[in-house]
Design an enzyme around this catalytic site. Structure first.
Site, PDB file in Angstrom:
ATOM      1  N   ARG A   1      10.586   0.180   8.896  1.00  0.00           N
ATOM      2  CA  ARG A   1      10.988  -0.104  10.268  1.00  0.00           C
ATOM      3  C   ARG A   1      12.509  -0.068  10.296  1.00  0.00           C
ATOM      4  NH1 ARG A   1       6.831   1.259  11.728  1.00  0.00           N
ATOM      5  NH2 ARG A   1       5.198   0.148  12.851  1.00  0.00           N
TER       6      ARG A   1
ATOM      7  N   HIS B   1      10.193   9.583  13.417  1.00  0.00           N
ATOM      8  CA  HIS B   1       9.080   8.666  13.132  1.00  0.00           C
ATOM      9  C   HIS B   1       7.769   9.446  12.925  1.00  0.00           C
ATOM     10  CE1 HIS B   1       7.836   4.215  13.703  1.00  0.00           C
ATOM     11  NE2 HIS B   1       6.996   4.816  12.876  1.00  0.00           N
TER      12      HIS B   1
ATOM     13  N   GLU C   1      15.346   2.486  17.924  1.00  0.00           N
ATOM     14  CA  GLU C   1      14.504   3.627  18.217  1.00  0.00           C
ATOM     15  C   GLU C   1      14.088   3.680  19.688  1.00  0.00           C
ATOM     16  OE1 GLU C   1      11.941   3.921  14.782  1.00  0.00           O
ATOM     17  OE2 GLU C   1      10.438   4.877  16.047  1.00  0.00           O
TER      18      GLU C   1
ATOM     19  N   ARG D   1       0.835  -1.218   0.000  1.00  0.00           N
ATOM     20  CA  ARG D   1       0.000   0.000   0.000  1.00  0.00           C
ATOM     21  C   ARG D   1       0.862   1.258   0.000  1.00  0.00           C
ATOM     22  NH1 ARG D   1      -3.135  -3.612   3.734  1.00  0.00           N
ATOM     23  NH2 ARG D   1      -1.195  -3.383   4.900  1.00  0.00           N
TER      24      ARG D   1
END
Ligand code: NAP
Length: 320
Positions: A240, A287, A269, A160
């Site tokens: 990610r 992010h 992170e 997507r």
């Protein structure tokens, strides 16, 4: 009115989402913006019918096994990425998992384009120059970057979000699209499926990472892939952090094997290595992929729709 159940929402949400959650469920909303700790996660499985967790709430196999016969029967994840949840272990414990696909697509693609342009056109470096008071004025060879229009874009993971990135790049910037996915994709624009990641990396001016995280994609972009890229090419990661081997990326940037990188996500992170922070050819965002009021509300409503369906005994709209 949805069937009421005891629900834990693990972070503060937008006002619209909190209002609906309080109206529809017997809800507790954690005040902290930090991920849950181990003991909190284990207790949540005993104390609530449903937990709405998100990025950082690591419901791994060990946590799920620590509470046999849990009261919780649904982890309604807030976000499309669910690599922080061990779905197989949840299933084994009788807990379903849902996510929020689609709601995040356009906003995340927009952040990819932001990073592509910022990295190619040295926007972060330029902004820092102006803020520093050191800018001495325009001249014909000042801060020359990579012209993006008409260049070759490689999309790793044409799902997507990857598709939304490719669309923007093709129709907005006339870029030539190639991609890597596990299956052929029908696209509304010309796109070539690469034979391998190495071939994709070698062929493009900009490589964008848009695959899900998890064991299968961990360190997919490693030293070999970075070495295959051309020295003028840039890497963008909006997927990610763990998909890109961060130490190898730092080494490739330091050795000027690639020209720059634009990152929205990080391997460890929220830790961002000092080596990345001090390099001018790296654009770093915290992010921000889905960070707009509308999108965060849409994601929240989607998670609440899954909870309502679960409590009503109906089919889950977004099972994973
Ligand atoms: P998606 O529709 O499931 O698309 C994932 C794509 O990756 C698919 O095309 C899939 O190919 C491909 N893929 C999966 N494993 C692969 C592998 N091992 N090698 C090559 N291709 C592989 O997911 P999405 O909605 O686009 O979201 C993608 C990811 O973006 C999420 O999982 C999430 O982690 C991340 N994300 C980040 C942010 C942010 O804030 N930065 C926001 C939203 C999402 P097939 O279709 O052929 O299987």
């Amino acid at each position: 009115m949805a069937a009421r159940g005891k629900v834990l929402i693990t972070r503060p949400m937008t006002a619209a989402v909190e209002t609906r959650a309080r109206a529809d469920f017997d809800v507790e909303i954690r005040a902290s913006t930090a991920p849950m700790g181990r003991a909190e996660m284990i207790a949540s499985l005993a104390d609530y019918d449903v937990v709405l967790p998100t990025l950082g709430d690591a419901y791994g196999a060990e946590i799920l096994a620590a509470m046999p016969a849990p009261r919780c029967r649904l982890l309604a994840n807030f976000g499309v990425g669910f690599n922080h949840i061990d779905v197989a272990a949840a299933r084994a414990a009788g807990i379903a998992v849902t996510n929020t696909p689609g709601a995040v697509t356009d906003a995340t693609a927009d952040i990819a384009l932001t990073l592509m342009l910022m990295s190619a056109r040295r926007a972060g470096e330029g902004e820092r120059l102006v803020r520093s008071g050191q800018w001495r004025g325009w001249h014909p060879t000042q801060m020359l970057g990579l012209h993006l229009s008409g260049k070759r874009l490689g999309v790793l993971g044409l799902g997507r979000i990857g598709d939304a990135i490719a669309r923007r790049a093709h129709f907005g910037f006339g870029m030539e699209i190639s991609y890597l996915a596990r299956s052929d994709k029908a696209t509304g624009y010309p796109a070539r499926r690469a034979e391998s990641l190495l071939a994709l990396a070698a062929a493009v001016d900009m490589l964008v990472v848009a695959v899900p995280g998890g064991a299968e994609t961990r360190h997919l972009v490693d030293a070999k892939v970075l070495a295959a890229m051309q020295p003028h090419a840039h890497l963008v990661n909006i997927a990610r952090g763990e998909v890109v081997e961060e130490a190898a990326l730092i080494a490739a940037l330091e050795a000027r094997q690639i020209a720059g990188a634009g990152l929205d996500v990080y391997e460890f992170e929220p830790e961002v290595p000092e080596a990345l922070r001090r390099m001018d050819c790296v654009t770093l965002l915290p992010h921000l992929g889905t960070a707009t009021e509308e999108v965060r509300s849409l994601m929240g409503h989607m998670a609440l729709d899954n909870i309502a369906a679960h409590l009503a005994g109906a089919a889950l709209p977004n099972p994973v």
